[in-house]
Write a protein that holds these residues in place. Sequence first.
Motif, PDB file in Angstrom:
ATOM      1  N   VAL A   1       0.830  -1.203   0.000  1.00 25.43           N
ATOM      2  CA  VAL A   1       0.000   0.000   0.000  1.00 25.43           C
ATOM      3  C   VAL A   1       0.869   1.259   0.000  1.00 25.43           C
ATOM      4  O   VAL A   1       0.568   2.230  -0.700  1.00 25.43           O
ATOM      5  N   LEU A   2       1.954   1.234   0.748  1.00 26.67           N
ATOM      6  CA  LEU A   2       2.811   2.409   0.831  1.00 26.67           C
ATOM      7  C   LEU A   2       3.552   2.684  -0.474  1.00 26.67           C
ATOM      8  O   LEU A   2       3.877   3.828  -0.772  1.00 26.67           O
ATOM      9  N   ASN A   3       3.818   1.635  -1.249  1.00 29.17           N
ATOM     10  CA  ASN A   3       4.489   1.800  -2.544  1.00 29.17           C
ATOM     11  C   ASN A   3       3.702   1.030  -3.597  1.00 29.17           C
ATOM     12  O   ASN A   3       4.055  -0.095  -3.957  1.00 29.17           O
ATOM     13  N   PRO A   4       2.597   1.592  -4.089  1.00 28.16           N
ATOM     14  CA  PRO A   4       1.732   0.848  -5.016  1.00 28.16           C
ATOM     15  C   PRO A   4       2.299   0.676  -6.416  1.00 28.16           C
ATOM     16  O   PRO A   4       1.727  -0.078  -7.213  1.00 28.16           O
ATOM     17  N   PHE A   5       3.401   1.343  -6.734  1.00 25.25           N
ATOM     18  CA  PHE A   5       3.954   1.259  -8.089  1.00 25.25           C
ATOM     19  C   PHE A   5       5.086   0.242  -8.188  1.00 25.25           C
ATOM     20  O   PHE A   5       5.763   0.180  -9.212  1.00 25.25           O
ATOM     21  N   LYS A   6       5.292  -0.530  -7.140  1.00 26.93           N
ATOM     22  CA  LYS A   6       6.354  -1.536  -7.136  1.00 26.93           C
ATOM     23  C   LYS A   6       5.764  -2.884  -6.784  1.00 26.93           C
ATOM     24  O   LYS A   6       4.901  -2.980  -5.913  1.00 26.93           O
ATOM     25  N   SER A   7       6.215  -3.929  -7.472  1.00 24.66           N
ATOM     26  CA  SER A   7       5.738  -5.282  -7.169  1.00 24.66           C
ATOM     27  C   SER A   7       6.357  -5.760  -5.862  1.00 24.66           C
ATOM     28  O   SER A   7       7.517  -5.497  -5.570  1.00 24.66           O
ATOM     29  N   HIS A   8       5.544  -6.471  -5.078  1.00 23.11           N
ATOM     30  CA  HIS A   8       5.988  -6.927  -3.765  1.00 23.11           C
ATOM     31  C   HIS A   8       5.793  -8.430  -3.599  1.00 23.11           C
ATOM     32  O   HIS A   8       5.427  -8.905  -2.533  1.00 23.11           O
ATOM     33  N   GLY A   9       6.013  -9.186  -4.640  1.00 24.27           N
ATOM     34  CA  GLY A   9       6.028 -10.639  -4.521  1.00 24.27           C
ATOM     35  C   GLY A   9       4.668 -11.230  -4.255  1.00 24.27           C
ATOM     36  O   GLY A   9       3.797 -11.254  -5.121  1.00 24.27           O
ATOM     37  N   LEU A  10       4.456 -11.695  -3.022  1.00 22.74           N
ATOM     38  CA  LEU A  10       3.246 -12.416  -2.681  1.00 22.74           C
ATOM     39  C   LEU A  10       2.000 -11.550  -2.780  1.00 22.74           C
ATOM     40  O   LEU A  10       0.906 -12.060  -3.029  1.00 22.74           O
ATOM     41  N   THR A  11       2.141 -10.253  -2.577  1.00 20.17           N
ATOM     42  CA  THR A  11       0.973  -9.386  -2.661  1.00 20.17           C
ATOM     43  C   THR A  11       0.470  -9.219  -4.092  1.00 20.17           C
ATOM     44  O   THR A  11      -0.615  -8.675  -4.292  1.00 20.17           O
ATOM     45  N   ASP A  12       1.242  -9.669  -5.067  1.00 17.56           N
ATOM     46  CA  ASP A  12       0.787  -9.655  -6.457  1.00 17.56           C
ATOM     47  C   ASP A  12       0.175 -10.990  -6.872  1.00 17.56           C
ATOM     48  O   ASP A  12      -0.216 -11.146  -8.030  1.00 17.56           O
ATOM     49  N   ASP A  13       0.122 -11.930  -5.952  1.00 13.18           N
ATOM     50  CA  ASP A  13      -0.428 -13.253  -6.239  1.00 13.18           C
ATOM     51  C   ASP A  13      -1.885 -13.282  -5.809  1.00 13.18           C
ATOM     52  O   ASP A  13      -2.218 -13.000  -4.647  1.00 13.18           O
ATOM     53  N   ALA A  14      -2.774 -13.625  -6.740  1.00 13.57           N
ATOM     54  CA  ALA A  14      -4.204 -13.638  -6.437  1.00 13.57           C
ATOM     55  C   ALA A  14      -4.548 -14.711  -5.408  1.00 13.57           C
ATOM     56  O   ALA A  14      -5.387 -14.492  -4.527  1.00 13.57           O
ATOM     57  N   ASP A  15      -3.907 -15.873  -5.504  1.00 13.46           N
ATOM     58  CA  ASP A  15      -4.193 -16.940  -4.546  1.00 13.46           C
ATOM     59  C   ASP A  15      -3.780 -16.539  -3.131  1.00 13.46           C
ATOM     60  O   ASP A  15      -4.476 -16.846  -2.158  1.00 13.46           O
ATOM     61  N   TYR A  16      -2.667 -15.860  -3.022  1.00 13.59           N
ATOM     62  CA  TYR A  16      -2.195 -15.424  -1.706  1.00 13.59           C
ATOM     63  C   TYR A  16      -3.164 -14.410  -1.090  1.00 13.59           C
ATOM     64  O   TYR A  16      -3.485 -14.475   0.100  1.00 13.59           O
ATOM     65  N   LEU A  17      -3.643 -13.469  -1.881  1.00 12.50           N
ATOM     66  CA  LEU A  17      -4.547 -12.449  -1.363  1.00 12.50           C
ATOM     67  C   LEU A  17      -5.910 -13.024  -1.015  1.00 12.50           C
ATOM     68  O   LEU A  17      -6.571 -12.553  -0.077  1.00 12.50           O
ATOM     69  N   ASN A  18      -6.346 -14.050  -1.758  1.00 13.26           N
ATOM     70  CA  ASN A  18      -7.652 -14.636  -1.492  1.00 13.26           C
ATOM     71  C   ASN A  18      -7.618 -15.625  -0.332  1.00 13.26           C
ATOM     72  O   ASN A  18      -8.570 -15.715   0.450  1.00 13.26           O
ATOM     73  N   LYS A  19      -6.529 -16.380  -0.217  1.00 10.42           N
ATOM     74  CA  LYS A  19      -6.469 -17.409   0.813  1.00 10.42           C
ATOM     75  C   LYS A  19      -6.084 -16.854   2.177  1.00 10.42           C
ATOM     76  O   LYS A  19      -6.386 -17.461   3.194  1.00 10.42           O
ATOM     77  N   ASP A  20      -5.423 -15.727   2.226  1.00 11.44           N
ATOM     78  CA  ASP A  20      -4.978 -15.152   3.497  1.00 11.44           C
ATOM     79  C   ASP A  20      -5.498 -13.726   3.664  1.00 11.44           C
ATOM     80  O   ASP A  20      -4.716 -12.784   3.773  1.00 11.44           O
ATOM     81  N   PRO A  21      -6.814 -13.554   3.674  1.00 13.42           N
ATOM     82  CA  PRO A  21      -7.348 -12.195   3.865  1.00 13.42           C
ATOM     83  C   PRO A  21      -7.462 -11.864   5.359  1.00 13.42           C
ATOM     84  O   PRO A  21      -8.535 -11.938   5.957  1.00 13.42           O
ATOM     85  N   ASP A  22      -6.330 -11.524   5.961  1.00 13.00           N
ATOM     86  CA  ASP A  22      -6.350 -11.264   7.404  1.00 13.00           C
ATOM     87  C   ASP A  22      -7.044  -9.931   7.685  1.00 13.00           C
ATOM     88  O   ASP A  22      -7.012  -9.006   6.872  1.00 13.00           O
ATOM     89  N   LEU A  23      -7.686  -9.865   8.839  1.00 12.03           N
ATOM     90  CA  LEU A  23      -8.376  -8.650   9.262  1.00 12.03           C
ATOM     91  C   LEU A  23      -7.722  -8.004  10.476  1.00 12.03           C
ATOM     92  O   LEU A  23      -8.235  -7.003  10.980  1.00 12.03           O
ATOM     93  N   ALA A  24      -6.625  -8.575  10.941  1.00 14.53           N
ATOM     94  CA  ALA A  24      -5.951  -8.003  12.112  1.00 14.53           C
ATOM     95  C   ALA A  24      -5.390  -6.622  11.790  1.00 14.53           C
ATOM     96  O   ALA A  24      -5.541  -5.676  12.578  1.00 14.53           O
ATOM     97  N   GLY A  25      -4.724  -6.499  10.627  1.00 14.20           N
ATOM     98  CA  GLY A  25      -4.179  -5.205  10.221  1.00 14.20           C
ATOM     99  C   GLY A  25      -5.254  -4.147  10.012  1.00 14.20           C
ATOM    100  O   GLY A  25      -5.150  -3.035  10.563  1.00 14.20           O
ATOM    101  N   PRO A  26      -6.318  -4.440   9.235  1.00 18.51           N
ATOM    102  CA  PRO A  26      -7.369  -3.437   9.052  1.00 18.51           C
ATOM    103  C   PRO A  26      -8.030  -2.988  10.354  1.00 18.51           C
ATOM    104  O   PRO A  26      -8.289  -1.798  10.538  1.00 18.51           O
TER     105      PRO A  26
END
Length: 213
Positions: free
Chosen positions: A59-84
């Motif tokens: 989120v802090l650097n949206p113009f750079k790829s950050h590995g796992l955060t660009d993976d759809a499976d990772y974002l869907n399978k681990d939608p943690d709510l602790a940070g929000p």
Amino acid sequence: LEFKRVEDYGEQLANINNISNIYDPSTFPLKNVDFVEEPPLLEELEIYPDRILQKMMAVLNPFKSHGLTDDADYLNKDPDLAGPIFFYLILAMCLFLSGNKAHFGYIYGISVVSCSMMYCLLSLMSSHNVFSLMTVASILGYSLIPIVGLSVFGMFLSLRGSVGIILATLSVIWSSVSASRLFVAISGDKEQQPLIAYPCALVSAVYVLLVVF
């Protein structure tokens, strides 16, 4: 008669000995428990600091790829709510300390409505239902980081002047670009990012209005 009393006394002693054996800790040896193999408390609560840090950097650097955060499976399978939830609490605390009339009830209501409407909108825009409500809530919560930073500034200076308007506009753009980038990473259609960024900007603008006014 005396012999009978002796027998009764012997039976009582035997019963007392049996009772003492029952409550004797040596008769119930404790099992060896290996506390080294126990998972940490944060993992038992499903709170993973490394994942929270990765999404914060995305989120802090949206113009750079950050590995796992660009993976759809990772974002869907681990939608943690602790940070929000943590960022929502910080936003509410900053609003309270800055003397704002808005409190946690407003933030809670806006977050529930915005997550529900964004989920319905993304479900209609995607050909396959690749989004879940938890994923949408997680991404919208993490994209709140620029607005949280704006609320921190609001505790020390007034945001109703020209400087505050510029900072508010930048935080809305920053938040909407970050959220739309993560949503596009899940859907896989980068051409839809401007269309997704527009409702994300509307959601961010509502939070910014709470911070400024």
